[in-house]
Each structure stands twice: as structure tokens, then as C-alpha cells.
Design a protein around this motif. Structure first.
Motif, PDB file in Angstrom:
ATOM      1  N   LYS A   1      -3.141  -4.564   6.087  1.00  0.00           N
ATOM      2  CA  LYS A   1      -3.269  -5.727   5.029  1.00  0.00           C
ATOM      3  C   LYS A   1      -2.835  -6.909   5.518  1.00  0.00           C
TER       4      LYS A   1
ATOM      5  N   SER B   1       0.951  -1.095   0.006  1.00  0.00           N
ATOM      6  CA  SER B   1      -0.022   0.086  -0.118  1.00  0.00           C
ATOM      7  C   SER B   1       0.876   1.184   0.121  1.00  0.00           C
ATOM      8  N   ASN B   2       0.201   2.333  -0.519  1.00  0.00           N
ATOM      9  CA  ASN B   2       1.160   3.435  -0.694  1.00  0.00           C
ATOM     10  C   ASN B   2       0.755   4.289   0.628  1.00  0.00           C
ATOM     11  N   LYS B   3      -0.199   4.146   1.209  1.00  0.00           N
ATOM     12  CA  LYS B   3      -0.671   4.703   2.628  1.00  0.00           C
ATOM     13  C   LYS B   3       0.007   4.167   3.883  1.00  0.00           C
ATOM     14  N   PRO B   4       0.512   4.851   4.609  1.00  0.00           N
ATOM     15  CA  PRO B   4       1.086   4.343   5.850  1.00  0.00           C
ATOM     16  C   PRO B   4       0.270   3.875   6.721  1.00  0.00           C
TER      17      PRO B   4
ATOM     18  N   ILE C   1      -1.685   1.208   6.287  1.00  0.00           N
ATOM     19  CA  ILE C   1      -2.450   0.368   5.466  1.00  0.00           C
ATOM     20  C   ILE C   1      -1.692  -1.067   5.274  1.00  0.00           C
TER      21      ILE C   1
END
Lengths: 363, 348
Positions: free
Chosen positions: B82, B73-76, B78
Motif C-alpha cells: 500500500k 494493514s494487518n496482513k504482512p 500488504i
């Protein structure tokens, strides 16, 4: 007060059908009906303009309520409408035959096939079928819709001049034009039914035999990753990478710039239910060369040069003729402007309201 | 200032004439269109293939579902979330994947078995698609000039566009054009079409069905069906007739120029007839089909494509007897083996 609510699969900006939903809502409200839009999903700037379709619980007691379902693809909204007891109007924007997508995007093909099945099921419920074109109306008749009215898509042609062309892009396009060569333009999603590969073939013939400096701009998002990949490889194999630009989705300002710089709008599409970009080209006074398929001849009328075939050499010859013949170009753009007037928003709104009032009754 | 008015129909004709002329001079090389078609086909994905085996292989590939759950994921934060979810549901995910994959594999295996059975049936019952491919390889044995006069008579007084499907090498089309009719041809075989185009004729490279589908309803004054009506299976012939009928203007004409069943397979058409998936119909059958579809039959001519046996001169002592016998033999061997049946559409 009588309510006439719209049910749509998706409400999104920069989408001709999305603009139509809003224009229909406004026309119905102006005619005195209560009207809301219920959608499966609403995107971006239009998020707050629609309600979730499952939140619809029916009209107020004693109030006549009608549902307008907009059909363009398979959607759970259609099943929801089918399950309701209110009388239904179907506004048909055409569903691309799934055969165009079956080979490229099986999932999309499935959705389209579902859409056609839902459209057929709705025939027994529909008190009225609205069709953007006589071509679409024929399909409704074939599905045994008893009452059908042709109402052009509500499209505010005056909005086309509302945006300024993207200045940086326009500068780039003009700089290229100053170096020589004509600019072909097609606006529409990259999609198997729009047959951009046939357009590239015609453009290759034009470059080879008429104008080796010409450029082709394919403007629009994509409906098939597999198809756009094949198209890019095709362009590379023809050594046209420097001449063919596949832009992807662009802003209204960028689209305006492409129309400003275009010498010719060329369409080789196999299937269109209406084709709004033809109206855009007419507005921007870009002459049109079109392959006469589906609803294209009907929308185009005498506003462009319609060809009965689209073999590359004939399309290239037609393009060369239009680009090289100033008199013909002037005549085509004038005819386009005249044709555009037939789609005037006010008269289309009147036709819509009259058709709806004919079955719903006064507000 | 008023804008100039142009006759777009005339512009279209000038463009078509220009393309024909450029093809005729060789500026547009033969096969230009087909080479572009073939090039694009190279980039179509495997599932875009009409080939049965390729389609099943694609399905088999799709059956293999990835066991690894994506967690990037690009979002910290996340990505970590996951990974936790993947850890929690990993066993169930694998359990479901195995069952779905097994179901998919079973279905594709069943499709393969079904394909093999269909292959067996086609081999034993006659495989029309193979016959079609094989017959396409065989040079067509045609001398369309045989039908020239009868077809031109059947088209008498036609003023609108006439489509000649198939045009072959252009012999029949040329006769129709020379008679002053606004005619063009449709021919699916590139070599024949290019040859006809090179002589200055207007020919669309397409098969009759494909071309007529692209024509707007009511756009043609007449359709001449030649060649294809001899080779196609009956069902496809009926579809073709309905399609052609839908493309005719009110009062338009449908003209069938064909060998008769008696003439089909004799002489130069032997190989073609053996390999074709269909056969010609009798002239009487066309008359019946026309009547059933709202046509008034305006022409039904039958004629022989071969000259009869030369009779003995009257001075021969047995001329009367022998010539009578020769006439009967001629009628048997070289009797009417071709026909033209034409109908005029009487309903809108």
C-alpha cells in the motif's frame, strides 16, 4: 425446455430473502423449468450457488427464456435486466423508503431511492409482479404493474427446528432469568425503519413501571452505524446498559437460544415488507406484541397482539398484560402456531409456480 | 386440549383503558413520552437535524477529503504494498482531491447562497414555518363545547371507532364519548393532551396527519376534524381530508367542526388568526369538497358562538323599530360564525 432464471443483487446465507431465492430456484426446477441464479455478488457458503450476472448471455436458440428480477434495493443487476430483451417477472420484497435512511446513512438512502426508480422503470417490462404481501402488491399497483400476484416469501418453517440452541448462551440467558425479570426479544437488523429506539422507550417504561429486572435483547446485524451508535448512547443515558443487549449478527444457534429464552417478541417497526422474524417467533411459541405498521398486521394476522399505537406506556402495558396473563399467552402462542401454518412452504411453492406458469406457460 | 380463544380487540381496549387510568392517577407522569423523544433526539447525528444550517455545515465538513492515503494493514506485506502504491499515485491523488474538494466547496457555497435567497423570499412573502412556530407558542383560544351538540348529531348512529382530531382540552371529545360513541382524541400539544388524558379520556399525542398515517385504511367509522382545519394552509387541509377519507370504512363519516372565515380572528382568536399560516374555509367549500370526493353531505349546520344583543321589551314605546335595528346589528356582529359540515362516504 423453458428457462426461468433469477437475477438478484446479493445472495447470502442467514438472510430470509437469500433462502427465498434458493427455494424459488428449486420450485422452478421441480416444475420442469431450467433455472439458475445470477447475482451481483454471492457470499460465504452461497458463493458457488450463483453465477455472475454479467455472464448471462441469453437462452439457447429456440428456447423460451424468462428473467425473474428480485427487487429489494438499487442494483446494477436491475439495469442489466432492463437492457435485456427477454420477458421479465419482478419479485418485489419491498424497498424501504429512503426517508428512513436519509438522515442516518445518506449513501444507503441513495441506493434505496435508486431501487425505487428501477422498480418503476421495470413496470413497463414486467409481464408479472410477484409480491410477498398484499402491502407490497399495493405498491406495485401504484407503479402501474398490470398483473400482480401475492405469493408469500418461500420460507421453510421446518428448518427453524433444524438447529440446536447454543448451549452456553442458553445457560447464560436462563441463569439471568432465574434471577428474576422477563426477557423481551426483537430480531431484525438495527435500522432506522425498524425503530429499535421506540422499542427501547417502551422497554424503559416497562422497567420503570412494571418489572425493574426485565431485559431486552436486540438481535441482528446493523444497517446503520450512526443509528446503532445513537441507540447505544440512548441506552446508556437511560441507565439500561445492564438490561439492554445489542448482540450484532449472531449464528442460527445463538438466535435459537434467544427465542428459547424469550418471554415476549416485541416489534415497533415503522416499515416491513413482510417480516420473517414474526414467523420465527410463532415457530418458537413466543407471544408477539406488534405495532401495526406496513405489512406487519398482514403477516401477523391473528397470530399476535397488534397495537394501533406504539407510545411507550401502551406497549409496556401490552407487554405486561401478555407476560402476566397465562391464558392470553397460551392463546397468542396457539394463534401464532395456527398462523404459521398459512406460510407452509409447499403451498407457497404451489402458489409461486401457478403464478409463474400463468404467464410463462408450461415447462 | 384446545387452546383458549381470546377477543384481541377487547384485550386492546382493556390495555388502552388501563393506560388511561394510570395516566389519570398520575402514576404515568405527564410528558413521559416527550422526554424520551427529546433524549433520543440528543443522540441523533448532526446530519439527522432538520436544521438547514446544520445540514449545510455537515456537507461542508464532508467536502474536506483526506489527502493522506491509508496504508496500514494487518496482513504482512500488504502495508508495504500500500505504501508503494500510495507513493506512486500520491501526486495524482492530491490533484484529484483538490478538484473534488473545490467542486464540493463550490456546490455548498452555492447552496448557502440559495438558502440566503430563500430566507429573503420567506421574509418578504411571509414565512409559514416561522408563523407556525410562533403560533404554536400562543395558547390556543378554543372553546370546543360550542360544537358539541352539532357534532354529536352529525355522528348519530355511528357504531365504530371515531377519531377526534384535534381533541384540544377534551371538551368536544368528552361530549362525543358521553353520547355513547367509541371515540378517542388526537392532540399534538403535550400540555393539552396530558390535561385531557388526566381526566380519563383516550388521547393519542400526535398531530392529525401523523396519526391518520399510522391508521390502517378503512379502520375508522368517523373522523372529526376540529382546530387544525382552521390553521393549516389550504394545500395541507386538502391532503388531510384525503388522508382522513382513506382511513374511513365504507359509509364512514367525515365531520368538519370549524369557525367560519367571518368568525376567525374575532375576539379570542385574534392572535391565533394573525399568526396561523392558514385560515378556515367556508361551509359551502366543504360541501363542494365532500361532493367531489364521493361523500353525501348529511349535515350542514351554521350557528353563532356569541349571544345576540338583548332585545328591548315589547312594552318599550320604540321596541318594534329599535329591535329591528338591533336584530340587524346582531346578525352583522354576532351572526353565524361557526359550522359543522358532515359527509357520509358513499363509495368504497
Amino acid at each position: 425446455m423453458t428457462s426461468v432464471h433469477q437475477f438478484v443483487p446479493t445472495l447470502a446465507p442467514r438472510d430470509a430473502v437469500g433462502g427465498h431465492y434458493l427455494a424459488v430456484r428449486d420450485a422452478l426446477r421441480d416444475a420442469g423449468y431450467s433455472s439458475e441464479i445470477y447475482a451481483f455478488e454471492a457470499k460465504d457458503a452461497y458463493k458457488k450457488l450463483a453465477l455472475p450476472f454479467r455472464s448471462f448471455e441469453g437462452g439457447r436458440p429456440g428456447e423460451a427464456t424468462w428473467l425473474v428480477y428480485h427487487s429489494s434495493i438499487g442494483s446494477p443487476v436491475a439495469d442489466f435486466v432492463l437492457g435485456r430483451r427477454e420477458p421479465v417477472i419482478v419479485d418485489y420484497h419491498n424497498i424501504t423508503p429512503s426517508s428512513f435512511f436519509a438522515r442516518w446513512e445518506p449513501y444507503v438512502a441513495g441506493q434505496l431511492a435508486v431501487g425505487r426508480r428501477q422498480l418503476a422503470k421495470l413496470a413497463v417490462r414486467a409481464e408479472l409482479g410477484l409480491a410477498d404481501s398484499a402491502y407490497n402488491a399495493r405498491e406495485l399497483h401504484e407503479l402501474d404493474y398490470e398483473r400482480v400476484a401475492v405469493v408469500p416469501i418461500l420460507f421453510d418453517t421446518s428448518s427453524l427446528g433444524a438447529t440446536e440452541p447454543d448451549p452456553a448462551l442458553l445457560d447464560r440467558l436462563r441463569a439471568a432469568k432465574n434471577r428474576g425479570g422477563a426477557d423481551w426479544l426483537f430480531v431484525g437488523r438495527i435500522s432506522p425503519n425498524k425503530a429499535q429506539h421506540d422499542l427501547v422507550k417502551a422497554f424503559a417504561a416497562y422497567r420503570e413501571h412494571r418489572d425493574p429486572q426485565a431485559r431486552l435483547h436486540l438481535v441482528g446485524g446493523t444497517s446503520s452505524h450512526a443509528y446503532v451508535t445513537a441507540l447505544e448512547k440512548f441506552v446508556t443515558a437511560l441507565e439500561l446498559d445492564d438490561a439492554v443487549e445489542i448482540t450484532g449478527a449472531v449464528s442460527e444457534e445463538a438466535k435459537h437460544a434467544y427465542y428459547e429464552a424469550a418471554d415476549l417478541f416485541v416489534i415497533c417497526s415503522e416499515h416491513e415488507g413482510f417480516c420473517v422474524p414474526l414467523l420465527e417467533a410463532m415457530h418458537h411459541r413466543v407471544p408477539i406484541v406488534a405495532y401495526a405498521a406496513a405489512a406487519v398486521p398482514e403477516t401477523l394476522g391473528t397470530g399476535g397482539l397488534c397495537l394501533p399505537v406504539k407510545d411507550p406506556l401502551t406497549v409496556a402495558a401490552a407487554a405486561a398484560r401478555v407476560i402476566g396473563d397465562a391464558g392470553l399467552r397460551a392463546a397468542l402462542t396457539a394463534a401464532g402456531t395456527a398462523r404459521l401454518a398459512d406460510f407452509d412452504l409447499a403451498s407457497s411453492r404451489e402458489r409461486l409456480v401457478a403464478a409463474v406458469r400463468g404467464v410463462v406457460g408450461p415447462a | 386440549m384446545s387452546e383458549p380463544v381470546v377477543d384481541l380487540q377487547n384485550v386492546r381496549r382493556e390495555i388502552e383503558a388501563e393506560v388511561r387510568a394510570r395516566r389519570a392517577t398520575g402514576e404515568y407522569p405527564p410528558g413521559f413520552d416527550s422526554k424520551l423523544d427529546e433524549l433520543f433526539a440528543r443522540f441523533s447525528p448532526p446530519e439527522a437535524s432538520d436544521d438547514f444550517d446544520a445540514a449545510v455545515e455537515r456537507a461542508e465538513e464532508a467536502v474536506a477529503i483526506d489527502l493522506v492515503i491509508p496504508v496500514a494493514s494487518n496482513k504482512p506485506g500488504i502495508g508495504l504494498f500500500k505504501r508503494v502504491v500510495a507513493k506512486l499515485i500520491g501526486w495524482y491523488h492530491a490533484f484529484i482531491v483538490q478538484q473534488v474538494s473545490a467542486l464540493g466547496a463550490a456546490i455548498t457555497h452555492a447552496v448557502r447562497l440559495l438558502g440566503m435567497r430563500v430566507d429573503q423570499i420567506e421574509r418578504s412573502a411571509g414565512h409559514s414555518e416561522r408563523a407556525r412556530v410562533e403560533s404554536a407558542r400562543v395558547p390556543t383560544a378554543r372553546d370546543d363545547a360550542t360544537w358539541n351538540d352539532a357534532v354529536v348529531r352529525a355522528l348519530d348512529a355511528c357504531r365504530g371507532r371515531v377519531a377526534v382530531c384535534e381533541a384540544g382540552d377534551g371538551a368536544l371529545l368528552r361530549a362525543v364519548v358521553h353520547a355513547g360513541l367509541d371515540a378517542y382524541g388526537v392532540e399534538p400539544r403535550f400540555d393539552l393532551a396530558d390535561g385531557a388524558i388526566a381526566t380519563g379520556l383516550e388521547v393519542r399525542i400526535d398531530d392529525a396527519v401523523g396519526h391518520l398515517r399510522s391508521v390502517a385504511p378503512g379502520e375508522l367509522e368517523a373522523v372529526v376534524l376540529r382546530g387544525c382545519v382552521e390553521r393549516l394552509p389550504v394545500g395541507e387541509v386538502l391532503d388531510l381530508v384525503d388522508l382522513a377519507t382513506a382511513r374511513l370504512a365504507p359509509g364512514g363519516r367525515l365531520v368538519i367542526a370549524s369557525l367560519s372565515p367571518a368568525g376567525w380572528g374575532r375576539g379570542r382568536t385574534e392572535i391565533e388568526a394573525d399568526l396561523a399560516p392558514g385560515r378556515p374555509l367556508h361551509a359551502a367549500t366543504w360541501t363542494d369538497l365532500f361532493t367531489a370526493r364521493g361523500f353525501e353531505v348529511v349535515t350542514s349546520e351554521q350557528f353563532a358562538t356569541n349571544a345576540p344583543i338583548t332585545e328591548l321589551p315589547a312594552t318599550h314605546p320604540d321596541a318594534s323599530t329599535l329591535n329591528h335595528a338591533l336584530a340587524r346589528i346582531s346578525a352583522e356582529l354576532f351572526g353565524p360564525d361557526a359550522y359543522v359540515v358532515a359527509g357520509r362516504l358513499t363509495r368504497a
